[in-house]
Design an enzyme around this catalytic site. Structure first.
Site, short mmCIF file in Angstrom:
data_model
loop_
_atom_site.label_atom_id
_atom_site.label_comp_id
_atom_site.label_asym_id
_atom_site.label_seq_id
_atom_site.Cartn_x
_atom_site.Cartn_y
_atom_site.Cartn_z
N ASP A 7 25.83 70.61 -27.39
CA ASP A 7 27.04 69.99 -27.93
C ASP A 7 26.76 69.54 -29.36
O ASP A 7 25.74 69.89 -29.95
CB ASP A 7 27.48 68.82 -27.05
CG ASP A 7 26.49 67.65 -27.11
OD1 ASP A 7 25.38 67.80 -27.69
OD2 ASP A 7 26.84 66.57 -26.60
N LYS A 11 29.38 75.91 -22.98
CA LYS A 11 28.76 74.60 -22.88
C LYS A 11 29.06 73.95 -21.53
O LYS A 11 28.15 73.44 -20.85
CB LYS A 11 29.25 73.69 -24.00
CG LYS A 11 28.55 72.33 -24.03
CD LYS A 11 29.25 71.37 -24.96
CE LYS A 11 30.53 70.85 -24.34
NZ LYS A 11 31.16 69.76 -25.11
#
Length: 223
Positions: A138, A120
Site C-alpha cells: 500500500d 493489494k
C-alpha cells in the site's frame, strides 16, 4: 541495501512485535474481505467503527445482500467512496453466493474477479486470512521500501516483486504487517520519527530527522 542489513531489519521488527497482524477488526475471512474493501482510501479506525455496527446486523454474504443498497449505505456512509463501495460489496456478496457457496475463494485469480478487489486486497486476504506469505504493498509500504532502501521501485508492483525476492523466507509472512505498521507510526510521510526508529542505523534514507536520537550505543541496547 545488502542482505545482512535486510535480515537485521526484520530481526529487529520480529523482536519488537513477534506476532503482527492487521488493525482491521474481523472474525471470519468474509468479514476481513469486507473490511479490506472498505479500507481503500480510508483509515482502519473509520472502517472498524463502521464494521462493528454492520457485523452485528449482517456478517455473511446472504445477510449483507438482504440489506440492499439502502440498508447497507447508512453503515458505511462516513467512509470515503461509500457509494461505490456499497455497490461493490453487494456485487461481491452476490458472486460469493452464486459461485463459491458463500465462502471467500482462496486463490488470487478468483479473488481478483470480485468487484472492489484488486491485487493489494487479494494479497491481504491471502496473507491474513489464509496464511500465505504474500506482501500487499500500500502507500505506507511503498514509501518505506523506497525511503529506507530495502526494496526501491517506481510502482507498487515493482516494490512487491522486489520484496518477495529479497525478504528472507522466515520473515516473509509477517513482512507486510511490520512494514505497514512502521510506515503508519514511525516512518511517516511528512515527518518520519527517526529518533524513535529501531532501525535508524540500518536505514539508508539520507534526510533522517535525528533530533533526539539515542546514541549508537543506546540504540544497540534498545534493540
Amino acid at each position: 541495501m545488502n542482505t545482512t542489513k535486510r535480515r537485521e531489519i526484520f530481526t529487529r521488527f520480529r523482536a519488537a512485535n513477534p506476532r503482527p497482524t492487521t488493525e482491521l477488526e474481523y472474525q471470519t475471512p468474509f468479514q476481513l474481505l469486507i473490511a479490506v474493501i472498505l479500507s481503500a482510501q480510508a483509515t482502519d479506525k473509520s472502517v472498524n467503527l463502521a464494521t462493528r455496527k454492520l457485523f452485528l446486523v449482517a456478517d455473511t454474504p446472504e445477510k449483507i445482500l438482504q440489506l440492499g443498497e439502502t440498508g447497507l449505505s447508512p453503515f458505511i456512509q462516513r467512509i470515503g467512496l461509500f457509494r461505490t463501495k456499497t455497490r461493490n460489496i453487494l456485487a461481491t456478496c452476490q458472486l460469493l453466493i452464486e459461485q463459491y457457496n458463500g465462502e471467500v475463494p482462496r486463490t488470487r485469480t478468483e479473488l481478483e474477479k470480485l468487484p472492489g478487489v484488486g491485487r493489494k486486497t487479494a494479497s491481504v486476504i491471502l496473507n491474513t486470512a489464509f496464511g500465505e506469505p504474500t506482501i500487499a504493498v500500500d502507500t505506507h509500504i511503498f514509501r518505506v521500501a523506497n525511503r529506507i532502501g530495502i526494496a526501491p521501485g517506481k510502482n507498487v508492483l515493482e516494490v512487491e516483486r522486489k520484496l518477495l525476492k529479497v525478504v528472507p523466507d522466515e520473515f516473509r509472512h509477517d513482512a507486510h504487517h511490520w512494514l505497514i505498521l512502521h510506515g503508519r507510526y514511525i516512518c511517516k510521510a511528512r515527518k518520519p520519527l527517526c529518533h524513535q526508529c529501531l532501525i535508524v542505523d540500518l536505514c539508508e534514507f539520507k534526510e533522517k530527522n535525528l533530533e533526539g536520537t539515542a546514541s549508537s550505543l543506546d540504540m544497540k541496547q534498545l534493540t
